[in-house]
Write an enzyme that holds these catalytic residues in place. Structure first.
Site, PDB file in Angstrom:
ATOM      1  N   LYS A  13       0.841  -1.212   0.000  1.00  0.00           N
ATOM      2  CA  LYS A  13       0.000   0.000   0.000  1.00  0.00           C
ATOM      3  C   LYS A  13       0.871   1.256   0.000  1.00  0.00           C
ATOM      4  CE  LYS A  13      -1.613   1.692   4.119  1.00  0.00           C
ATOM      5  NZ  LYS A  13      -1.425   3.112   4.447  1.00  0.00           N
ATOM      6  N   ASN A  14       1.831   1.306   0.933  1.00  0.00           N
ATOM      7  CA  ASN A  14       2.581   2.559   1.093  1.00  0.00           C
ATOM      8  C   ASN A  14       3.568   2.807  -0.044  1.00  0.00           C
ATOM      9  OD1 ASN A  14       1.123   3.121   3.326  1.00  0.00           O
ATOM     10  ND2 ASN A  14       2.737   2.651   4.812  1.00  0.00           N
ATOM     11  N   ARG A  71      -4.274  10.827   4.282  1.00  0.00           N
ATOM     12  CA  ARG A  71      -3.136  11.735   4.405  1.00  0.00           C
ATOM     13  C   ARG A  71      -2.186  11.636   3.203  1.00  0.00           C
ATOM     14  NH1 ARG A  71      -1.186  14.509   8.261  1.00  0.00           N
ATOM     15  NH2 ARG A  71       0.783  14.097   7.257  1.00  0.00           N
ATOM     16  N   CYS A  73      -4.147  13.026  12.661  1.00  0.00           N
ATOM     17  CA  CYS A  73      -4.959  11.807  12.610  1.00  0.00           C
ATOM     18  C   CYS A  73      -4.775  11.083  13.926  1.00  0.00           C
ATOM     19  CB  CYS A  73      -4.592  10.953  11.411  1.00  0.00           C
ATOM     20  SG  CYS A  73      -3.035  10.121  11.598  1.00  0.00           S
ATOM     21  N   ARG A 121       1.159  14.901  12.858  1.00  0.00           N
ATOM     22  CA  ARG A 121       1.632  14.661  11.484  1.00  0.00           C
ATOM     23  C   ARG A 121       1.764  15.934  10.651  1.00  0.00           C
ATOM     24  NH1 ARG A 121      -0.761   9.098   9.312  1.00  0.00           N
ATOM     25  NH2 ARG A 121       1.183   9.163   8.175  1.00  0.00           N
ATOM     26  N   PRO A 122       2.714  16.814  11.035  1.00  0.00           N
ATOM     27  CA  PRO A 122       2.925  18.048  10.273  1.00  0.00           C
ATOM     28  C   PRO A 122       3.506  17.770   8.883  1.00  0.00           C
ATOM     29  CG  PRO A 122       4.667  17.753  11.900  1.00  0.00           C
ATOM     30  CD  PRO A 122       3.671  16.644  12.134  1.00  0.00           C
ATOM     31  N   ASP A 158       5.658  20.270   7.499  1.00  0.00           N
ATOM     32  CA  ASP A 158       6.647  21.350   7.365  1.00  0.00           C
ATOM     33  C   ASP A 158       7.868  20.928   6.549  1.00  0.00           C
ATOM     34  OD1 ASP A 158       6.967  19.666   9.719  1.00  0.00           O
ATOM     35  OD2 ASP A 158       8.728  20.876  10.190  1.00  0.00           O
ATOM     36  N   ASP A 201       4.922   0.891  12.021  1.00  0.00           N
ATOM     37  CA  ASP A 201       3.689   0.257  11.530  1.00  0.00           C
ATOM     38  C   ASP A 201       3.544  -1.199  11.990  1.00  0.00           C
ATOM     39  OD1 ASP A 201       3.063   2.615  10.286  1.00  0.00           O
ATOM     40  OD2 ASP A 201       3.713   1.993   8.292  1.00  0.00           O
ATOM     41  N   ARG A 255      -8.427  -0.151   5.072  1.00  0.00           N
ATOM     42  CA  ARG A 255      -7.551   0.849   4.440  1.00  0.00           C
ATOM     43  C   ARG A 255      -6.203   0.234   4.078  1.00  0.00           C
ATOM     44  NH1 ARG A 255      -6.407   4.625   8.601  1.00  0.00           N
ATOM     45  NH2 ARG A 255      -4.769   5.174   7.169  1.00  0.00           N
TER      46      ARG A 255
END
Ligand code: EPU
Length: 447
Positions: A22-23, A104, A128, A133-134, A136, A331, A423
């Site tokens: 997925k990622n 995200r 989330c 979870r910025p 920047d 994860d 998901r």
């Protein structure tokens, strides 16, 4: 909404094939925006998060076509499935809030849009369940390539002066190390920028290496993929490509933990041994072994080989620190916690990436676990058994940890709101049923 009902205590056996990652798939799909030619991706998993990305790309003039095995077909494993992505309208540059807020990873269209279309408007993703979870570092990286970035009505509005970015020197390290999707964004932006870009403290995750591999196949000039220093020489245009997605190391790890917690021997095909070094090391310390099953006459494939899992008689307690790759992945933190609940002694788990990613702790306590949280660490005191209970966690991996606990627990566990699991795990209950688990999907309204 669906729930899982698990009657625990059944040993697992048999063989399953690990799906595509997925990622890895999400940024690979976004890379389709970098070319006018078709991009074929093979073994993209059939997940709600992937469908959301397909919808997002659709709003940006990039159409998706599915080929090969039907999504949802009984476990052919998905390996022969192909997705073709093709840009038909490159005038669209706005990624709407309605889609980005559900996922995200929607942020990873920012770099490709800016690189190819010279501007982008992407809704700023919110926090989330696993933390703030910025973004920047994503923005810092894109600014170093000359992007002008403002915030307007919750949207990131970015523009490349004169329509094209310029190579630059970028440091992407933050308080918790590098950023995976931030590296994907800056890498995709740099491949079409004018001149050379150097990314220092780039993420070394296998998903970034896979993205770099695809981009190179499309004609990009990238050195150092998989290392913390990426050197990119921008090119004028990229072509299409045909690329097979790497196996999902987190799904693979989750099924190893499923075998370990039920004291079962199983075989996993399409297993990414090299991508799971830290997890396999921790499993070995616990007493669980994952051994290669080479095909006769061929060397073992460390990226997509078959392995067998041999359980431990007694689970030894250990220390775990989550870290950026090649460290132990955040994860898999919830999944190893469930396993260590049944170890013979005290273990410690310290979360170094998302210090608040402990939604599973309160739920595991309801199942009889003995856990003491102290900031980013949890002391896990082994108990003789877990006891089935109704549980729920609003995070994908926390829910996976609870499924594992349910497989080992005495009695019945009901996991509510499994859309979180959907998901990231393709029909997880089907895979576990194949292995002999007593797990059913039911609609919550029928409970
Ligand atoms: N961070 C910053 N600034 C930024 C970006 C990140 O400070 O601009 C911090 C984060 O707050 C965090 C750390 O850096 O502490 C790492 O975050 P990263 O950006 O690497 O996370 P991500 O790219 O948004 C991906 C995965 C996550 C996985 C993390 C860490 C995808 C789609 N998501 O997220 O996967 O946990 O890397 O490995 O690739 C999951 O699959 O369940 C999942 C959450």
């Amino acid at each position: 909404m669906d729930s899982f009902i698990i009657n625990g205590g059944r040993p697992l056996s048999g063989t399953v094939r690990v799906h595509g990652s997925k990622n890895a798939s999400l940024p690979l799909m976004a890379a389709a925006l970098l070319t006018d030619q078709p991009l074929i991706l093979r073994d993209v998993p059939d997940l709600s998060e992937i469908r959301n990305m397909t919808r997002l790309l659709g709003t940006l003039g990039c159409e998706a076509e599915q080929g090969g095995a039907e999504p949802g077909a009984p476990d052919a494993g998905g390996g022969d499935r192909a997705m073709t992505l093709h840009v038909t309208d490159s005038s669209l540059t706005a990624a709407p809030y309605e889609i980005v807020k559900t996922m995200r990873a929607g942020i990873c269209v920012l770099g490709p849009l800016l690189a190819k279309r010279g501007r982008a408007r992407v809704s700023m993703p919110g926090g989330c369940a696993i933390g703030d979870r910025p973004v920047d570092l994503h923005l810092r990286g894109l600014k170093a390539l000359g992007a002008e970035i403002t915030l307007d009505a919750g949207d990131i509005v970015a523009q490349a002066p004169g329509g094209r970015l310029t190579g630059g020197h970028v440091f992407l390290g933050g308080p918790s190390g590098s950023t995976v999707l931030g590296t994907a964004n800056v890498l995709c932006a740099a491949v079409l920028a004018k001149g050379q870009t150097v990314i220092e403290s780039a993420a070394c995750e296998p998903e970034i290496e896979d993205l770099a591999g695809l981009l190179i196949q499309m004609g990009a000039k990238i050195q150092g993929a998989g290392s913390p220093r990426l050197i990119i020489d921008g090119v004028e245009a990229l072509s299409g490509a045909d690329h097979r997605v790497i196996p999902d190391r987190i799904e693979a790890g989750t099924f190893v933990f499923a075998a370990a917690i039920t004291q079962s021997s199983i075989t996993l095909d399409n297993f990414p041994t090299d991508a799971l070094g830290a997890a396999l090391d921790r499993l070995h310390a616990i007493g669980v072994d994952v051994t290669p099953k080479p095909t006769e006459g061929q060397p073992f494939d460390r990226h997509r080989g078959s392995v067998s899992v041999t359980p431990a008689d007694v689970l030894k307690p250990i220390q775990v620190f989550t870290q950026p790759h090649p460290g132990f992945p955040t994860d898999l933190q919830a999944q190893i916690m469930s396993l260590l609940c049944l170890a013979d002694g005290n273990s410690t788990i310290t979360e170094k990436i998302f210090p608040d990613r402990f939604l599973h702790v309160a739920e595991l306590l309801r199942m009889g676990a003995d856990l003491t949280r102290n900031g980013p660490s949890v002391v896990v005191t082994g108990v003789g058994e877990l006891i089935g209970a109704p549980v729920m966690a609003s995070d994908l991996r926390a829910s996976a940890g609870l499924v594992l606990a349910g497989l080992a627990a005495r009695g019945t566990t009901t996991i509510n709101r499994v859309y979180h699991l959907d998901r990231g795990y393709e029909r997880m209950e089907k895979t576990l049923q194949t292995l002999g688990a007593d797990i059913q999907r039911v609609n919550e309204a029928d409970l």
